[in-house]
Write a protein that holds these residues in place. Structure first.
Motif, PDB file in Angstrom:
ATOM      1  N   PRO A 118       0.823  -1.210   0.000  1.00 14.44           N
ATOM      2  CA  PRO A 118       0.000   0.000   0.000  1.00 14.44           C
ATOM      3  C   PRO A 118       0.859   1.264   0.000  1.00 14.44           C
ATOM      4  O   PRO A 118       2.058   1.234   0.292  1.00 14.44           O
ATOM      5  CB  PRO A 118      -0.802  -0.134   1.297  1.00 14.44           C
ATOM      6  N   ASN A 119       0.204   2.361  -0.296  1.00 18.97           N
ATOM      7  CA  ASN A 119       0.862   3.665  -0.295  1.00 18.97           C
ATOM      8  C   ASN A 119       0.323   4.468   0.892  1.00 18.97           C
ATOM      9  O   ASN A 119      -0.762   5.051   0.818  1.00 18.97           O
ATOM     10  CB  ASN A 119       0.596   4.400  -1.602  1.00 18.97           C
ATOM     11  N   PRO A 120       1.039   4.484   2.026  1.00 18.63           N
ATOM     12  CA  PRO A 120       0.515   5.182   3.216  1.00 18.63           C
ATOM     13  C   PRO A 120       0.261   6.662   2.925  1.00 18.63           C
ATOM     14  O   PRO A 120       1.060   7.336   2.263  1.00 18.63           O
ATOM     15  CB  PRO A 120       1.630   4.990   4.249  1.00 18.63           C
ATOM     16  N   GLU A 121      -0.885   7.141   3.456  1.00 14.71           N
ATOM     17  CA  GLU A 121      -1.249   8.547   3.286  1.00 14.71           C
ATOM     18  C   GLU A 121      -0.967   9.373   4.532  1.00 14.71           C
ATOM     19  O   GLU A 121      -0.875  10.600   4.449  1.00 14.71           O
ATOM     20  CB  GLU A 121      -2.728   8.670   2.919  1.00 14.71           C
ATOM     21  N   ALA A 122      -0.820   8.721   5.683  1.00 15.45           N
ATOM     22  CA  ALA A 122      -0.580   9.476   6.914  1.00 15.45           C
ATOM     23  C   ALA A 122      -0.009   8.548   7.973  1.00 15.45           C
ATOM     24  O   ALA A 122      -0.198   7.327   7.930  1.00 15.45           O
ATOM     25  CB  ALA A 122      -1.868  10.131   7.423  1.00 15.45           C
ATOM     26  N   VAL A 123       0.710   9.156   8.910  1.00 14.10           N
ATOM     27  CA  VAL A 123       1.281   8.441  10.047  1.00 14.10           C
ATOM     28  C   VAL A 123       1.001   9.269  11.299  1.00 14.10           C
ATOM     29  O   VAL A 123       1.220  10.491  11.310  1.00 14.10           O
ATOM     30  CB  VAL A 123       2.797   8.217   9.888  1.00 14.10           C
ATOM     31  N   ARG A 124       0.497   8.606  12.344  1.00 14.90           N
ATOM     32  CA  ARG A 124       0.276   9.271  13.627  1.00 14.90           C
ATOM     33  C   ARG A 124       1.262   8.700  14.632  1.00 14.90           C
ATOM     34  O   ARG A 124       1.357   7.488  14.813  1.00 14.90           O
ATOM     35  CB  ARG A 124      -1.155   9.064  14.116  1.00 14.90           C
TER      36      ARG A 124
END
Length: 222
Positions: A118-124
């Motif tokens: 997958p192509n991550p869109e955000a990281v918290r």
């Protein structure tokens, strides 16, 4: 018949001329001409023996031929001739039977997930005091979303390089973990607790390990 006779004569020649050549070479009072004659005679006998030996060795090796078979010949051959083929040939020409219904995969089981990168869109990022102890990665869910994913995180200073792969567990990177995936409102996510806890930096940068692109950071939690 000629080859054994010639070999017999060659052996007889060796038997007769060898003592004469030795006498010419090492006899007392013999001059250089006699010694040279003895040496040349021995050399000639040796050369003839080697030629005969190589010729016999080549004659022992049979010529091997490979018969090339035209597959179109079987198609043009009458049915009666094809039935007379040897069992192994007939078995090779017979196509393997199609899988029966009993061999078909059992239906009704869990559907296979969409194994992908997958192509991550955000990281918290999650902090405990001033130390980073975990993170959550978000990416768009697919129609056949996998229930688990493999994730690895490598930290170099303030850079967090993240590798995520859905589906088949493939521990290609050191410290990779297989964790469950949650899906909410069309977004898939996974959470990973970092161990050991990393020290705090003023500004972290998340990077997609597969592409090298930066991943936006969401507001951090404590």
């Amino acid at each position: 018949m000629a080859a054994p006779m010639f070999a017999f004569l060659l052996g007889l020649t060796w038997l007769v001329l060898t003592p004469v050549c030795i006498w010419l070479l090492f006899g007392r009072g013999h001059r250089g001409v006699l010694r040279v004659t003895g040496a040349l005679t021995l050399a000639a006998l040796q050369a003839v023996t080697m030629v005969v030996g190589f010729g016999q060795e080549s004659a022992r090796v049979p010529a091997q031929t490979v018969a090339a078979r035209d597959p179109r010949a079987d198609a043009d051959r009458p049915a009666g001739d094809q039935a007379a083929q040897p069992p192994q040939v007939a078995a090779a020409a017979t196509p393997s039977p199609a899988p029966t219904q009993a061999q078909a995969p059992t239906q009704g089981g869990p559907p296979s997930c969409d194994s992908r990168v997958p192509n991550p869109e955000a990281v918290r990022l999650s902090f405990h005091g001033r130390a980073l102890h975990g993170l959550t990665v978000y990416w768009p869910a697919s129609p056949a979303q996998c229930d688990t994913a493999t994730v690895a995180v490598h930290q170099a200073g303030h850079r967090l390089r993240i590798w995520v792969r859905e589906g088949v567990e493939a521990r290609q990177h050191e410290g990779a973990h297989n964790v469950p995936v949650r899906v909410e409102q069309g977004m898939a996510s996974l959470s990973l607790r970092l161990s050991p806890v990393t020290r705090h930096h003023r500004r972290y940068v998340a990077i997609n390990g597969h592409t090298g692109d930066k991943i936006p950071l969401r507001s951090r939690t404590s």
